[in-house]
Enzyme design. Structure first.
Site, mmCIF file in Angstrom:
data_model
loop_
_atom_site.group_PDB
_atom_site.id
_atom_site.type_symbol
_atom_site.label_atom_id
_atom_site.label_comp_id
_atom_site.label_asym_id
_atom_site.label_seq_id
_atom_site.Cartn_x
_atom_site.Cartn_y
_atom_site.Cartn_z
ATOM 1 N N THR A 146 3.985 -86.994 18.437
ATOM 2 C CA THR A 146 3.069 -86.502 19.530
ATOM 3 C C THR A 146 2.922 -87.632 20.554
ATOM 4 O O THR A 146 3.426 -88.775 20.124
ATOM 5 C CB THR A 146 1.775 -86.363 18.918
ATOM 6 O OG1 THR A 146 2.003 -85.203 17.931
ATOM 7 C CG2 THR A 146 0.570 -86.053 19.800
ATOM 8 N N GLY A 166 -1.337 -88.590 14.815
ATOM 9 C CA GLY A 166 -1.404 -88.524 13.394
ATOM 10 C C GLY A 166 -1.803 -87.311 12.679
ATOM 11 O O GLY A 166 -1.717 -86.141 13.401
HETATM 12 N N1 ASP Z 1 -1.624 -84.868 15.738
HETATM 13 C C1 ASP Z 1 -0.727 -84.043 15.799
HETATM 14 C C2 ASP Z 1 -1.024 -82.738 15.058
HETATM 15 O O1 ASP Z 1 -1.374 -82.717 14.032
HETATM 16 C C3 ASP Z 1 0.667 -84.559 15.225
HETATM 17 C C4 ASP Z 1 0.979 -85.810 15.694
HETATM 18 O O2 ASP Z 1 0.383 -86.702 16.075
HETATM 19 O O3 ASP Z 1 2.242 -86.183 15.627
HETATM 20 O O4 ASP Z 1 -0.386 -81.379 15.624
#
Ligand code: ASP
Length: 302
Positions: A172, A224
Site C-alpha cells: 500500500t 499494514g
Molecule cells: N492496509 C491495507 C489493507 O488492509 C494493506 C496494506 O497496507 O498493505 O487493505
C-alpha cells in the site's frame, strides 16, 4: 512561522525481500521527486500528496493502481482516500474498479460531490462521468499478481491475516505533506489484500484509520493489516498523541505499539506534525519509506 515544505511517503511495511529493495527505493525516490516539484510549483500539500500517490499507483512494484492484488474473483478492486488538514475535508473511494488512479477519483469525490465516500459501481460510474478514462482490468494487472492469484485459487481457502503474520507481500502507498504555511494533507491508496472477498474494504480509504490530517496537530498515513488498523484507528491515534504533546516520532511509535498490543497487528505509519517534524514507525521487518525537505531528499529506507 515559515516552514520548509516537506513530504514523507511510504510504499508498504512487510518483509520486503532484498531482491525488491532497489525497485522500492526507486519508487520512493521518484514519488518524493514528484511531491517536491508539486510543492515547489504550488506550495499546495494536497497537490504534493496527489502527485506522489499517483506516481506510486503507476509504479507496478506497489500494491496500488497498477500492481494491485486480485480479489477472490480475479478482479482488481482498489481503495483510496485523502484529507486536507485546513478544513478537514475528505474524499474517498473503495472497491473501485477500472481506474488507473483511485486517489484522483477520491479527490474528485471531495471537490465535486456533496459526499465524502463513494464505493463500488457508484464510484467507478462517478469516475467515468467526470471524464476519467476507464482502463481494462488487464491494464492494472502485473504478472506477479496473476501468478499469486492462481496459486491461491488452487489452494482454495485463504486466511487473510496469515499474509500479515507471515509478513507476505503488501505494498500500500501513502504520503503526508506540509507546505510553507504549515498546511498539511495526507492520503493513502491500495489494492487491498490478496484474494480478499469481493467488496472487502480495509483501513486505507477510511479517515482516521488509513489517513488523517488536521493542521492543528499533524497528518498521518498507515499501512499494514487493515482489519486491525481499522479497530485501533491508527492514523487518528497518531493525531491524538500529537495533540497530547508527543513528538512525531513518539506518536508514530506509540500508535504502532497500540496496534500490536490491542489487536496483535502488524504495520507502519508515517507522520508530519504541525511544525514540520517527521516520524515513522513499523513493526514489520521492513517498511519502504522516504522523506524530503525542500529540494533535498532526507532519506530513503527499505
Ligand atoms: N492496509 C491495507 C489493507 O488492509 C494493506 C496494506 O497496507 O498493505 O487493505
Amino acid at each position: 512561522m515559515k516552514i520548509e515544505p516537506k513530504v514523507i511517503v511510504h510504499g508498504g511495511a512487510w518483509d520486503i525481500p532484498a531482491a525488491l529493495h532497489q525497485e522500492h527505493r526507486e519508487g520512493i525516490k521518484q514519488a518524493l521527486e514528484h511531491a517536491q516539484s508539486a510543492l515547489k510549483s504550488s506550495d499546495d500539500p494536497l497537490f504534493a500528496v496527489l502527485e506522489a500517490i499517483k506516481f506510486m499507483e503507476s509504479f507496478p512494484v506497489f500494491d496500488a493502481g497498477r500492481g494491485s492484488f486480485l480479489n477472490a474473483r480475479g478482479e482488481v478492486e482498489m481503495d483510496a482516500g485523502l484529507m486536507v488538514g485546513k478544513d478537514l475535508s475528505v474524499g474517498a473511494v473503495a472497491a473501485i474498479r477500472n481506474v488507473a488512479h483511485p486517489i484522483e477519483v477520491a479527490d474528485l469525490v471531495r471537490t465535486k460531490t456533496q459526499h465524502a465516500f463513494l464505493v463500488g459501481e457508484g464510484a467507478t460510474e462517478f469516475a467515468r462521468e467526470r471524464g476519467i478514462p476507464l482502463v481494462a482490468t488487464e491494464d492494472l494487472l502485473v504478472g506477479r499478481e496473476r501468478e499469486l492469484y492462481l496459486r491461491l485459487k488452487k489452494q482454495g481457502k485463504v486466511r487473510i491475516k496469515s499474509f500479515f503474520e507471515k509478513k507476505r507481500q503488501r505494498d500500500t502507498v501513502g504520503a503526508v505533506a506540509i507546505n510553507s504555511k504549515g498546511e498539511i494533507a495526507a492520503g493513502t491508496s491500495t489494492g487491498g489484500t490478496p484474494y480478499k472477498m469481493p467488496g472487502r474494504v480495509g483501513d486505507s480509504p477510511v479517515p482516521g484509520a488509513g489517513f488523517y490530517a488536521d493542521d492543528r496537530f499533524g497528518g498521518a498515513s498507515s499501512t499494514g493489516w487493515g482489519e486491525g488498523i481499522l479497530r485501533v484507528m491508527l492514523a487518528r491515534t497518531v493525531i491524538e498523541s500529537l495533540k497530547q504533546g508527543q513528538s512525531a516520532q513518539q506518536a508514530a511509535e506509540s500508535a504502532v505499539g497500540e496496534l500490536r498490543l490491542r489487536v496483535q497487528g502488524d504495520g507502519g505509519v508515517i507522520v508530519i506534525d504541525r511544525n514540520g517534524n517527521m516520524g515513522f514507525a513499523y513493526n514489520t521487518p521492513h517498511m519502504a519509506v522516504g522523506a524530503a525537505s525542500g529540494e533535498e531528499i532526507l532519506f530513503i529506507q527499505i
